[in-house]
Motif scaffolding. Structure first.
Motif, short mmCIF file in Angstrom:
data_model
loop_
_atom_site.label_atom_id
_atom_site.label_comp_id
_atom_site.label_asym_id
_atom_site.label_seq_id
_atom_site.Cartn_x
_atom_site.Cartn_y
_atom_site.Cartn_z
N SER A 73 0.84 -1.19 0.00
CA SER A 73 0.00 0.00 0.00
C SER A 73 0.88 1.25 0.00
CB SER A 73 -0.90 0.02 1.24
OG SER A 73 -0.11 0.18 2.43
N GLU A 74 0.23 2.41 -0.23
CA GLU A 74 0.96 3.66 -0.13
C GLU A 74 1.34 3.90 1.33
OE1 GLU A 74 -1.20 6.89 -1.71
OE2 GLU A 74 -1.40 6.05 -3.73
N CYS A 75 2.42 4.64 1.53
CA CYS A 75 2.84 4.96 2.89
C CYS A 75 1.72 5.74 3.58
CB CYS A 75 4.12 5.80 2.84
SG CYS A 75 4.98 5.89 4.44
N ASN A 76 1.46 5.43 4.84
CA ASN A 76 0.33 6.08 5.52
C ASN A 76 0.67 7.48 6.01
OD1 ASN A 76 2.07 5.24 7.63
ND2 ASN A 76 0.37 5.13 9.06
N LYS A 77 1.89 7.91 5.78
CA LYS A 77 2.30 9.27 6.12
C LYS A 77 2.82 9.96 4.87
CE LYS A 77 1.74 8.94 10.66
NZ LYS A 77 2.89 8.90 11.57
N SER A 78 2.47 11.25 4.72
CA SER A 78 2.94 11.99 3.55
C SER A 78 4.37 12.47 3.74
CB SER A 78 2.02 13.19 3.30
OG SER A 78 1.98 14.04 4.43
N CYS A 79 4.82 12.49 4.99
CA CYS A 79 6.20 12.81 5.27
C CYS A 79 6.58 12.18 6.60
CB CYS A 79 6.42 14.33 5.30
SG CYS A 79 5.59 15.16 6.67
N CYS A 110 8.21 2.85 6.15
CA CYS A 110 8.40 3.62 4.92
C CYS A 110 8.61 5.09 5.29
CB CYS A 110 7.19 3.48 3.98
SG CYS A 110 5.63 3.99 4.74
N LYS A 111 9.26 5.82 4.41
CA LYS A 111 9.51 7.24 4.61
C LYS A 111 9.54 7.91 3.25
CE LYS A 111 12.59 10.45 6.99
NZ LYS A 111 13.82 10.59 7.81
N VAL A 112 8.48 8.67 2.94
CA VAL A 112 8.39 9.32 1.63
C VAL A 112 9.42 10.44 1.53
CG1 VAL A 112 6.88 10.59 0.07
CG2 VAL A 112 5.95 8.76 1.49
N ARG A 113 9.43 11.32 2.51
CA ARG A 113 10.38 12.44 2.56
C ARG A 113 10.39 12.99 3.98
NH1 ARG A 113 7.07 17.04 2.26
NH2 ARG A 113 4.97 16.55 1.54
N LYS A 114 11.38 13.81 4.26
CA LYS A 114 11.43 14.44 5.57
C LYS A 114 10.34 15.49 5.69
CE LYS A 114 16.35 13.85 6.62
NZ LYS A 114 17.61 14.56 6.94
N CYS A 115 9.79 15.63 6.87
CA CYS A 115 8.80 16.68 7.10
C CYS A 115 9.53 18.01 7.24
CB CYS A 115 8.00 16.39 8.38
SG CYS A 115 6.91 14.97 8.26
N GLN A 119 5.68 21.44 9.89
CA GLN A 119 4.62 20.78 9.10
C GLN A 119 3.98 19.68 9.93
OE1 GLN A 119 6.07 18.57 5.79
NE2 GLN A 119 4.09 18.37 4.82
N ALA A 120 2.66 19.68 9.98
CA ALA A 120 1.93 18.61 10.67
C ALA A 120 1.51 17.58 9.65
CB ALA A 120 0.69 19.19 11.37
N ASN A 121 1.69 16.30 9.96
CA ASN A 121 1.31 15.27 9.01
C ASN A 121 -0.21 15.13 8.94
OD1 ASN A 121 0.42 13.37 11.05
ND2 ASN A 121 2.59 13.00 11.49
N SER A 122 -0.66 14.40 7.94
CA SER A 122 -2.10 14.29 7.69
C SER A 122 -2.83 13.65 8.86
CB SER A 122 -2.36 13.50 6.41
OG SER A 122 -1.79 12.21 6.52
N ASP A 123 -2.20 12.68 9.52
CA ASP A 123 -2.85 12.03 10.66
C ASP A 123 -3.08 13.01 11.79
OD1 ASP A 123 -2.97 9.68 9.36
OD2 ASP A 123 -1.33 8.69 10.44
N GLU A 124 -2.09 13.88 12.04
CA GLU A 124 -2.22 14.86 13.12
C GLU A 124 -3.33 15.85 12.81
OE1 GLU A 124 -1.45 16.66 16.77
OE2 GLU A 124 -0.87 14.72 15.94
N ARG A 125 -3.40 16.30 11.55
CA ARG A 125 -4.46 17.23 11.16
C ARG A 125 -5.83 16.58 11.30
NH1 ARG A 125 -0.76 18.46 6.99
NH2 ARG A 125 -1.93 17.18 5.51
N LYS A 126 -5.89 15.29 10.88
CA LYS A 126 -7.16 14.59 10.99
C LYS A 126 -7.58 14.44 12.45
CE LYS A 126 -9.37 10.21 9.73
NZ LYS A 126 -9.16 8.87 9.11
N ARG A 127 -6.61 14.12 13.32
CA ARG A 127 -6.93 13.95 14.74
C ARG A 127 -7.44 15.26 15.34
NH1 ARG A 127 -4.59 14.70 19.53
NH2 ARG A 127 -2.71 15.61 18.60
N ARG A 128 -6.79 16.37 14.99
CA ARG A 128 -7.22 17.66 15.51
C ARG A 128 -8.62 18.02 14.99
NH1 ARG A 128 -1.58 21.07 14.62
NH2 ARG A 128 -0.38 20.05 16.28
N ARG A 129 -8.86 17.70 13.71
CA ARG A 129 -10.17 18.01 13.15
C ARG A 129 -11.27 17.22 13.85
NH1 ARG A 129 -8.92 17.12 8.29
NH2 ARG A 129 -9.80 15.03 8.01
N GLU A 130 -10.98 15.92 14.12
CA GLU A 130 -11.97 15.11 14.83
C GLU A 130 -12.23 15.63 16.24
OE1 GLU A 130 -10.30 11.23 14.62
OE2 GLU A 130 -11.13 10.79 12.63
N GLN A 131 -11.17 16.11 16.91
CA GLN A 131 -11.36 16.67 18.24
C GLN A 131 -12.22 17.92 18.20
OE1 GLN A 131 -7.34 17.20 19.64
NE2 GLN A 131 -7.23 15.15 20.54
#
Length: 203
Positions: A73-79, A110-115, A119-131
């Motif tokens: 699968s694709e890496c679950n983190k964008s960075c 896996c590691k696509v690129r350095k953050c 920069q907040a990763n997509s999981d962190e943004r999603k968690r904050r949005r859900e909160q």
């Protein structure tokens, strides 16, 4: 002197013991033999000299059969550091003591690129949005009442199903608003609707 036309009876040995089954498991066959004891030229013998019969041993073990691995699968983190997985399915469970099925999911780092800095990763943004959504849901009724003191605010409905399974869809929910008093203007007590994006992952 006349020749005798009498034939000599067919003389046969006793049957041998049955042989071992031709297989070590499952269905096979076994045989037994006997021999002709009287000379062939002195008699007409049509008796069978070999017999064959089926034999059945315990069922043969059948090992587990599994499908090929899927693509990773694709890496679950964008960075930054994340993980990727691949899966496979069990096509046939083992039978009669066959080899057991092994893992159906594998995971690797896996590691696509350095953050980049800050920069907040997509999981962190999603968690904050859900909160934020949870807080808004809890406070929705009291906030609505504060905005419209003459209105009765019912709790938010559940979010509707996403309009798409992937690629970005929408969900909506409703809040029913009714006037508390007859003197309250109906125009100030309108039902509320919220819309949000869902299933934003690519197809």
């Amino acid at each position: 002197m006349a020749c005798s036309t009498d034939t000599i009876p067919c003389l046969l040995s006793p049957w041998s013991e049955w042989s071992d089954c031709s297989v070590t498991c499952g269905k096979g066959q076994r045989t037994r033999q006997r021999t002709l004891k009287s000379p062939v030229e002195l008699g007409d013998c049509t008796e069978e000299l070999e017999q064959v019969e089926k034999c059945m041993l315990p069922e043969c073990p059948i090992d587990c059969i599994m499908s090929d691995w899927s693509e990773w699968s694709e890496c679950n983190k964008s960075c930054g550091k994340g993980h990727t997985i691949r899966t496979r399915m069990v096509i046939m469970e083992p039978q009669f003591g066959g080899n057991a099925c092994t893992e159906i999911i594998q995971r690797k780092k896996c590691k696509v690129r350095k953050c980049t800095r800050g920069q907040a990763n997509s999981d962190e943004r999603k968690r904050r949005r859900e909160q934020r959504e949870k807080r808004r849901s809890k406070l929705g009724r009291s906030e609505g009442a504060a905005e419209h003191p003459g209105c009765r605010m019912r709790p938010w409905s559940s979010w509707t199903e996403c309009t798409k399974l992937c690629g970005g869809g929408i969900q909506e929910r409703l809040m029913t608003v009714k006037p508390k008093f007859k003197s309250t203007q109906l125009s100030s007590c309108k039902d509320r609707k919220e819309i949000r994006a869902c299933n934003v992952h690519p197809c």
